[in-house]
Design an enzyme around this catalytic site. Structure first.
Site, PDB file in Angstrom:
ATOM      1  N   ALA A   1      34.952   5.591 -14.517  1.00  0.00           N
ATOM      2  CA  ALA A   1      35.693   4.371 -14.855  1.00  0.00           C
ATOM      3  C   ALA A   1      35.537   3.305 -13.778  1.00  0.00           C
ATOM      4  CB  ALA A   1      37.174   4.706 -15.045  1.00  0.00           C
TER       5      ALA A   1
ATOM      6  N   ARG B   1      62.611  11.998 -24.194  1.00  0.00           N
ATOM      7  CA  ARG B   1      64.007  12.223 -24.556  1.00  0.00           C
ATOM      8  C   ARG B   1      64.723  13.086 -23.523  1.00  0.00           C
ATOM      9  NH1 ARG B   1      63.372  12.932 -30.876  1.00  0.00           N
ATOM     10  NH2 ARG B   1      61.635  14.075 -29.993  1.00  0.00           N
TER      11      ARG B   1
ATOM     12  N   GLU C   1      42.064   5.350 -30.405  1.00  0.00           N
ATOM     13  CA  GLU C   1      41.045   6.331 -30.803  1.00  0.00           C
ATOM     14  C   GLU C   1      41.682   7.634 -31.263  1.00  0.00           C
ATOM     15  OE1 GLU C   1      37.194   6.129 -30.589  1.00  0.00           O
ATOM     16  OE2 GLU C   1      38.015   7.444 -32.114  1.00  0.00           O
TER      17      GLU C   1
ATOM     18  N   ASP D   1      49.209  11.800 -44.173  1.00  0.00           N
ATOM     19  CA  ASP D   1      48.578  11.699 -42.854  1.00  0.00           C
ATOM     20  C   ASP D   1      47.125  11.246 -42.985  1.00  0.00           C
ATOM     21  OD1 ASP D   1      48.407  12.609 -39.856  1.00  0.00           O
ATOM     22  OD2 ASP D   1      46.762  13.655 -40.847  1.00  0.00           O
TER      23      ASP D   1
ATOM     24  N   LYS E   1      45.106   7.601 -41.722  1.00  0.00           N
ATOM     25  CA  LYS E   1      43.833   7.551 -40.985  1.00  0.00           C
ATOM     26  C   LYS E   1      42.771   6.793 -41.782  1.00  0.00           C
ATOM     27  CE  LYS E   1      44.957  11.976 -38.797  1.00  0.00           C
ATOM     28  NZ  LYS E   1      44.845  13.442 -38.970  1.00  0.00           N
TER      29      LYS E   1
END
Lengths: 432, 432
Positions: free
Chosen positions: B34, B46, B130, B202, B206
């Protein structure tokens, strides 16, 4: 819309023509995606008058390919080929001028990628070569970026479409190598001189590039051990099938304490593995990461459309300003890694012998294996049909248990020159 | 080395823990790739005291998740989940503050991606997701960048690992849906409330994201026609196998003159197609481009390691400065596309009827098909074994020639309420 990305194109073969057609047909969509138009302004090739099926009269023509870097352009696209010569000169002058350089030239990147990457970093220019590996499949991007969070344990795949075309045709039709190669040449799927494809050199170029990006090591083409598919017989494919495997020419690299290991070799691949189902001229690459697990990238490995797709994807990255070090990290951060000793590797092996049909041959082979410490998992002896190029011989196929490759090499060394063998044994690794 | 990329992490479930472990283990390699270290500086969840197997005492703790955007960080990573609520508030405040936002939240991106993309562009911040599609598989990058030179004709794939796990287990073991689901729940592979997975919601989230990036259209989750695998019987899998197919829950989208078509539905996939060999919780996506041809991306669709791999890949892109519009082009360039009329589509269909074992049933079904103009390619009638949940029935399976889907719908409408049927027919499309 900001100003266009101006391109000079060197090389107007099938891929060059594909790039021109692609930008003509998809140009408006690409401008939306890239945030600016991508425009070819100049071209260069050997023969100006050749009919390429695309109008090149709208582009400036340059006789001397290496002069393209001096034009008022943002990026030079090199589709000339050759690891040295004009392609390399053009790469050097383009990057030195601080202009982007995009190429499909696997040989040049495998040989000179480190130098060119340094040159790109020095001038802040983009150096990109997605089309150099696996044609249209974005596997360089997949490794450089998609899998960038992972230590990659291993990268391997089907990197040569010509070999996969031949192997899967041998598989489907039960034919021998030479026969299918002749047909592939007649159809234009294989070159008149198919050496680079058939003997694994092309795959070795690609593997050296993938390994560098995957492992953060300097490209080391000279350390790739490569052999090809010339010696695979129809009988090997049939025996492998009976054992639950298909034969694929794999480039495989891994990286551990022993160094960098890179090999191109026909392998036995279990039918449960996705690569066993890759047929025809398709390419497929697997990367195994320590967090992501096994990633697979698959698609067309060659052809003008897929290759042009990868070249223009690189141009879009440049137009968007989304590019950085070519080998995923700065050239100076790439480790100079010693090659691993293949004898230290462990694995299962398939060894096929063509032997004379006489008393004592099996005992001789079995003794050589025993004396070298090779543990045999199965042994099959089968008579030859006579029309497989080793007529009159008997085939003996041995599958070993997992063990050191050194032992198999020693066993084959012991058998060298034996009067019992009627041809060279074929040793193939079983993908584990 | 330049200064670190500073991260605030919201959500410390399995994926959050995976991101922390990944950055701990691969941090040095990632900094090389990077160009700078990636450092978590603050976390929020939580329950502060829960044992997560990773040391979180070194990070600043923030009670109010939505306050993370106000910290001195470069990027907020959201792993809280939920299409609205705190996740959406955090996304809005982070992007408004000009900070990068990385998420695995497919529901939120499917519902609010357009708004968030606009917000990111307005402030110049990165928005990346991603991990929202196909877990560790870099398919968003593959479409946004790798295939960016292409007009994408069609995108489809196996987008839900739970469903693929169940279908391939039914296939391998000949068991029925409810039985395998119960086992998957006991093993933790399926949620206690599996509705989102099992009924295709689901996968629809996508698919809406993939379609937007592939076609340059606004995300349109509301227009995805979704059904799941609840009604697939062991007998369907066996009949499909006998016909040369496997059953897979596919999300499929295409885009033409008729509008944007998006469907999640169990499909018959020919065994020669790579998706037929995708088993277990693996995800796989195919994109068909007008130059590249068919690209396949495959790998682990869920799990803490693969999902963390995708999240950190996004962070590396941001650290490198290699990011741009989230949906591959600026939000205002995305077309608002009307949904296509499914009745206008043509294809081959598999229709399975459970019928009473009495005279005239076949004639009734055949007449309904004929009257609706459905051309039958094959018809199989087979007695039920009695232990498949529709005991005592007879199965009639029809495979149609290619024809308009409207005709099949009309035939089924004619048969609605028929006394001959002992259950709802199951209509599945055959992937062409």
């Amino acid at each position: 819309m900001t100003k266009p990305l101006r391109i000079a194109l060197a090389g107007l073969g099938t891929v060059g023509g594909g790039v021109i057609r692609l930008l003509d047909e998809n140009g408006a969509l690409i401008a939306r995606r890239a945030g600016r138009p991508i425009e070819i302004v100049a071209v260069s090739a050997r023969d100006r008058s050749k009919d390429r099926g695309v109008d090149i009269s709208r582009f400036a023509w340059v006789d001397d390919t290496t002069a393209l870097a001096g034009l008022d352009v943002d990026v030079v696209v090199e589709l000339v080929g050759g690891s040295d010569g004009p392609a390399l000169t053009l790469a050097r002058t383009t990057l030195a001028a601080g202009k982007g350089f995009v190429t499909a030239n696997k040989a040049m990147i495998a040989h000179h990628g480190l130098e060119l990457s340094r040159a790109a970093e020095a001038s802040g220019a983009a150096l990109k070569f997605e089309a150099a590996v696996a044609g249209g499949v974005p596997v360089i991007k997949g490794l450089r970026e998609g899998a960038a969070a992972n230590a990659i344990d291993r990268v391997y795949g089907i990197l040569n479409g010509t070999c996969n075309f031949i192997l899967s045709k041998m598989e489907a039709e039960g034919r021998d190598f030479a026969d299918v190669l002749a047909e592939a040449q007649a159809l234009g799927y294989a070159e008149a001189d198919p050496t680079f494809d058939i003997d694994g050199v092309d795959a070795a170029h690609k593997l050296a590039i993938l390994a560098s990006i995957a492992f953060g090591t300097q490209p080391a083409f000279g350390d790739v051990a490569a052999s090809g598919i010339r010696h695979v017989l129809a009988t090997d494919i049939a025996e492998a099938e009976a054992l639950g495997y298909r034969i694929r020419l794999l480039g495989l690299a891994d990286h551990g304490a022993g160094g960098l290991f890179q090999r191109v070799h026909p392998h036995l691949v279990a039918v449960s593995h996705p690569l066993a189902h890759v047929t025809g001229a398709t390419n497929a690459v697997v990367a195994e990461g320590n967090y992501v697990g096994r990633l697979l990238f698959q698609g067309a490995g060659a052809g003008d459309g897929p290759t042009a797709s990868a070249v223009v994807a690189d141009l879009i990255d440049i137009a968007r300003g989304e590019f950085g070090p070519a080998f995923a990290m700065p050239a100076d951060a790439l480790a100079a890694e010693a090659p691993a000793d293949p004898g230290e590797r462990r694995g299962r092996a398939y060894v096929r012998f063509a032997v004379a049909d006489k008393v004592g041959v099996l005992a001789e082979i079995a003794a050589a294996m025993r004396d070298a410490g090779v543990s045999i998992e199965s042994l099959i002896q089968r008579g030859s049909s006579g029309d497989d190029g080793v007529g009159g011989s008997v085939f003996v196929v041995i599958v070993t248990h997992e063990g050191p490759e050194r032992a198999v090499a020693q066993a084959l060394e012991r058998l060298r020159g034996s009067q019992s063998l009627t041809g060279q044994p074929l040793w193939m690794h079983i993908l584990g």
